[in-house]
Scaffold this active site. Structure first.
Site, PDB file in Angstrom:
ATOM      1  N   TYR B 439       0.811  -1.232   0.000  1.00 31.62           N
ATOM      2  CA  TYR B 439       0.000   0.000   0.000  1.00 31.62           C
ATOM      3  C   TYR B 439       0.839   1.274   0.000  1.00 31.62           C
ATOM      4  O   TYR B 439       2.063   1.227   0.038  1.00 31.62           O
ATOM      5  CB  TYR B 439      -1.085  -0.017   1.069  1.00 31.62           C
ATOM      6  CG  TYR B 439      -0.750  -0.142   2.539  1.00 31.62           C
ATOM      7  CD1 TYR B 439       0.523   0.004   3.043  1.00 31.62           C
ATOM      8  CD2 TYR B 439      -1.792  -0.401   3.448  1.00 31.62           C
ATOM      9  CE1 TYR B 439       0.755  -0.093   4.407  1.00 31.62           C
ATOM     10  CE2 TYR B 439      -1.571  -0.501   4.809  1.00 31.62           C
ATOM     11  CZ  TYR B 439      -0.287  -0.346   5.286  1.00 31.62           C
ATOM     12  OH  TYR B 439      -0.055  -0.431   6.617  1.00 31.62           O
ATOM     13  N   GLU B 440       0.180   2.385  -0.155  1.00 31.40           N
ATOM     14  CA  GLU B 440       0.849   3.694  -0.356  1.00 31.40           C
ATOM     15  C   GLU B 440       1.768   3.674  -1.579  1.00 31.40           C
ATOM     16  O   GLU B 440       2.819   4.318  -1.573  1.00 31.40           O
ATOM     17  CB  GLU B 440       1.670   4.096   0.872  1.00 31.40           C
ATOM     18  CG  GLU B 440       0.898   4.244   2.145  1.00 31.40           C
ATOM     19  CD  GLU B 440      -0.235   5.252   2.055  1.00 31.40           C
ATOM     20  OE1 GLU B 440      -0.152   6.168   1.233  1.00 31.40           O
ATOM     21  OE2 GLU B 440      -1.212   5.086   2.811  1.00 31.40           O
TER      22      GLU B 440
END
Lengths: 580, 580
Positions: B439-440
């Protein structure tokens, strides 16, 4: 989720083009009935059972897990019927002895079938391969009486087998085990606790045949005082059918990271009736017959998960549309391209592919060496093959499974956020493969076995045999496009030869432990390099795009050997000095 | 399971000996109130909350997971009270703007506190860091009115924040997002679906403030047509308290591999009232303020899990007795030794340690550069620091988390079979850290960001600034025991300089994508090498055994640079040619 496709084309390529196993089988009496057509039919039919019967239960089996209640274990819904179908097809005894109802199919072939089992449903596969492994130990070391009694129903999958080694305080160090066996007439009575017993209790089969390590009264201390016993869950009645319950109870099952459809049992033996296999105090040696089989098999588990994951990530990379290709040539009218166009995605897919296909090739090689070691007419050939099996089994177990984790992690990564949610199954492959680096002897233990017993103990003899085989193949590549790669392989062997000599001259007691893992990885990379050269040069290589993948292997993955060779320069102070 | 110990000694060593941050803070007006004593007190108290309030809920939170019913999400038992305690201590707003009720503590310090949060309970930590990140974006880009309204209750932890970017068809490629915002007087009405929204729905806070990317009518296509909105779950009444429910509903939450106490929501916006942040069509730029913060933070998640896992595996290696030491010198009367004596176990522990401690050092370095970039009086210093932050953030995010996975896998491996069962928590750390690579922005995307926007776009200027900093430190090491290691670091920089020049001259459109990951890993290894040299030379290094660990780093982990440098020789054909 894409349907699992058994890798039949690659299997045929390996069997026929790369290794020409049908010719080897034809030359060995016990295997001469197996030809290329039969082999193809076996893999096709076996692949169908895996893909159509087992694979659909893989996700649901993970969600449901095994359940323990009052000493009984229920496997996930559908497992019983799927096991039945598998067993009735004769697949449990595929590699078993024909004298007792097995199919006698060579190991060079069954390794490919094992991969399909693990890829389709590793939890199911474990019930099968443990049974096959237990049969192998019995067939090799038990009396005719025990074999006649136990092997046929086990090959038929009506009964299953387990291996009971680990105790709470004795895992790697089995010499410390405490389970005791007291004489009781013709049989023995066993008492003790075993943990981490795969398939130790389940509802798939009518009986469970435990192979148990225990100590006789007054047995020598340590590993030389361990004997092997057959302990059935149900004692047999006069007709040889499961009757009275024996004194072994499942106290609980483990809640695990993965392989949740496989029951992992705590087994309490309380005055359980057992039958001695072979001679007293030889149990650990006998168990190693099974363990070596299982170690290769567990290595193959790594390949199975990796191939399943690769099939999924390839399909996803062709479907998922995100960002334009850097050269913007494809689908010029569209806002974005399938992610398979992006080099960093291809890096991940190719890494998976290069590990999977080389691993599969090495598995077939080790399998074929097992066949030679067992069936070849010439004792020298048998002995040499046995050395190769001994040398390469720890590499197969550890290197296949480490690359299995790498590959499933990459496959998951290709899916981005979707790889982290359960529905796609990519995260299950990571959780399921992770155990393969741990059980049947952790990969660190495999590396210690390799450097200690398999290399230094025989002063590198088996390693030299391997290098001789590799050099024979390199000679054929010298004048091709792969001459540089062949030279790199040759150079690595030369450096390893020198290194082994230096180790043999060393008096540092911690040196072998320091270098064990590095050597295991180097032999893994070396054999993969060798097999990529063989595959790239084999007939039909272009159709399967082997040369381009071989090129990738040497450009991208082989450089790891440079890092490992630098580490080989370390003595043990680098690990032993820091305070921990 | 060993109790989690906040790494206070190492934190003080980094703050005071290695980086002397108190002196830097003293020189910046906004930070001059923070001194070494206050910093120590903050970490000690913050560490207590993490270790005593959050950590005890980590395993149970994983077992229970978040539950969705009729659009509402309940977090695991105990989370509400634990959040309350944390919020009331002022910990959510620790790094927040003092103008709106934050504590104004420098980033060079809060990174250490973030690590403790993740180590203790990553699922809890995410509610906190997302809120802090949302506050940062608002504080940097929103009107005074929005800031006055939203920041104080968010810093107090009464309200939480989210970032709503991803849509089903638009993850990495945010330019494709479709959520629309229609004008409605002073505010806007948003309609669309967002997925993978961390903390998108929960029962910890009175309100949830969603930061949402959406398109205005007739906005330009692609990433330049995206605007940023504040969309509260509950609209505010005239007194500024949560009142009427806004048009945003949680359709479901994901069933995930890990971080199961963190809710990951599908959010349906249906004519939801939103308030524009800053200027139209500048949303992606604003969101990157938050995303860069989160990227560093998520990198630190990798360190947190790795340190927790290391603490466990160290404790276990001292307790678990198995096999004799190779030199048989220890405990000569005993049958076996604690496994920490075995070199192959030490290999795993030292690898964990070397990754964790260097990662922590780099996190503090990047944090301190963020403080300079924001608060330093000299515009040139600010600009240079901003470049370093931009360059090192993708490295921190990707390299910390990749090493986080490696470390937690090794920690699990030290436990053998016990690492695979859930009760010890070692497998949870592996499952929890895995998301941080995804994620990110996946780690592949971080690598692309690094090579493209952070290195090639400015023709290596920021990289040269980094090298200049490193060279300054190397000069101090030249006449020490670490002269060889310093020379290796210098050589790698020289080679990278040449390589970047070659890339700048290339016209291969796929070259950057081909080399992105290699460059990210090389910069990671390079900065870790630099910081190991700094740590080994700093005051108090011996007490923390830094020189011996630095020696291990260069002997064992640094050689990976050799493999990566070989890969740098590849052009894109190696990845683009094979058929996939």
């Amino acid at each position: 989720m894409a349907d699992y496709q058994p890798p039949l084309a690659d299997a045929h390529f390996l069997l026929n083009s790369v290794f020409d196993l049908p010719a080897q089988w034809a030359a060995m009496d016990d295997l001469s009935e197996i030809n290329a057509e039969l082999a193809a039919a076996i893999l096709e039919e076996g692949g169908k059972v895996c893909a159509q019967v087992w694979a659909p239960l893989n996700r649901s089996g993970d969600e449901a897990g095994c359940q323990w209640q009052d000493g009984a274990v229920s496997t996930p819904e559908g497992f019983r019927e799927a096991w039945q179908t598998f067993a009735e097809g004769g697949w449990v005894g595929l590699g078993g002895s024909v004298d007792y109802g097995g199919q006698g199919v060579p190991k060079g072939l069954t390794v490919l079938f094992e991969e399909m089992q693990y890829a389709a449903n590793a939890s199911m596969a474990l019930y099968s391969v443990l049974t096959a492994g237990a049969c192998l130990a019995l067939n090799s070391h038990a009396s005719d009486d025990l074999k006649t009694t136990y092997l046929p129903p086990m090959y038929e999958g009506r009964w299953a087998g387990t291996m009971c080694l680990t105790e709470p305080h004795a895992g790697t160090d089995l010499g410390m085990l405490r389970t005791r066996a007291e004489p009781a007439g013709d049989s023995w009575r066993l008492t003790g606790t075993k943990i981490f017993i795969t398939g130790g209790e389940q509802d798939l089969t009518e009986n469970i045949i435990h192979l148990v390590l225990a100590r006789l009264p007054a047995a020598p201390d340590g590993p030389k005082g361990i004997s092997l016993f057959v302990v059935p869950k149900f004692l047999l009645d006069n007709a040889g059918n499961p009757g009275q319950r024996n004194g072994v109870q499942c106290g609980s099952i483990e809640h695990k990271m993965g392989i949740r459809g496989s029951s992992t049992a705590v087994l309490n033996f309380d005055d359980a009736v057992g039958y001695l296999v072979g001679e007293p105090n030889e149990g650990l040696k006998y168990m190693f017959t099974m363990m070596n089989y299982e170690r290769l098999s567990i290595g193959i588990q790594g390949i199975g998960h990796a191939d399943w994951s690769l099939q999924q990530s390839l399909a996803y990379a062709h479907e998922r549309v995100q960002s334009k290709a850097a050269d913007r040539k494809l689908r010029t009218e569209e806002r974005a391209d399938p992610i398979v166009v992006h080099p960093d995605v291809r890096r991940m897919l190719l890494t998976q592919k290069a590990w999977v296909e080389a691993g599969r090739a090495l598995a077939v090689h080790v399998g074929s060496q097992l066949d030679r070691a067992k069936f070849h007419a010439d004792a020298d050939v048998r002995r040499r093959a046995q050395g190769q099996v001994a040398l390469l089994t720890p590499v197969a177990k550890a290197f296949f499974t480490d690359r299995g984790l790498d590959s499933t992690v990459l496959g998951q990564q290709v899916f981005g956020g979707h790889g982290y949610v359960r529905e796609w199954g990519m995260e299950q492959a990571v959780r399921d493969v992770r155990i393969a680096q741990i059980y049947e002897g952790t990969n660190g233990i495999q590396a210690m076995d390799l450097i200690g017993r398999k290399v230094l103990l025989n002063r590198g003899e088996w390693l030299q045999d391997l290098f001789a085989d590799i050099r024979e193949d390199l000679a054929a590549v010298v004048n091709t496009d792969f001459a540089d790669e062949a030279a790199a392989v040759e150079q690595l062997m030369t450096e390893l030869e020198q290194q082994v000599q230096q180790w043999l001259d060393s008096e540092d007691p911690n040196l072998a432990g320091t270098q064990a893992y590095n050597l295991m990885e180097l032999i893994g990379l070396l054999t993969y390099g060798w097999l990529w050269l063989r595959m790239a040069a084999a007939e039909g290589a272009d159709e399967l795009d082997k040369p381009a993948t071989a090129r990738f292997y040497f450009a991208w993955l082989w450089p790891q050997t440079a890092a490992l060779m630098q580490r080989l320069a370390c003595d043990s102070t680098v690990l032993m000095t820091p305070r921990l």
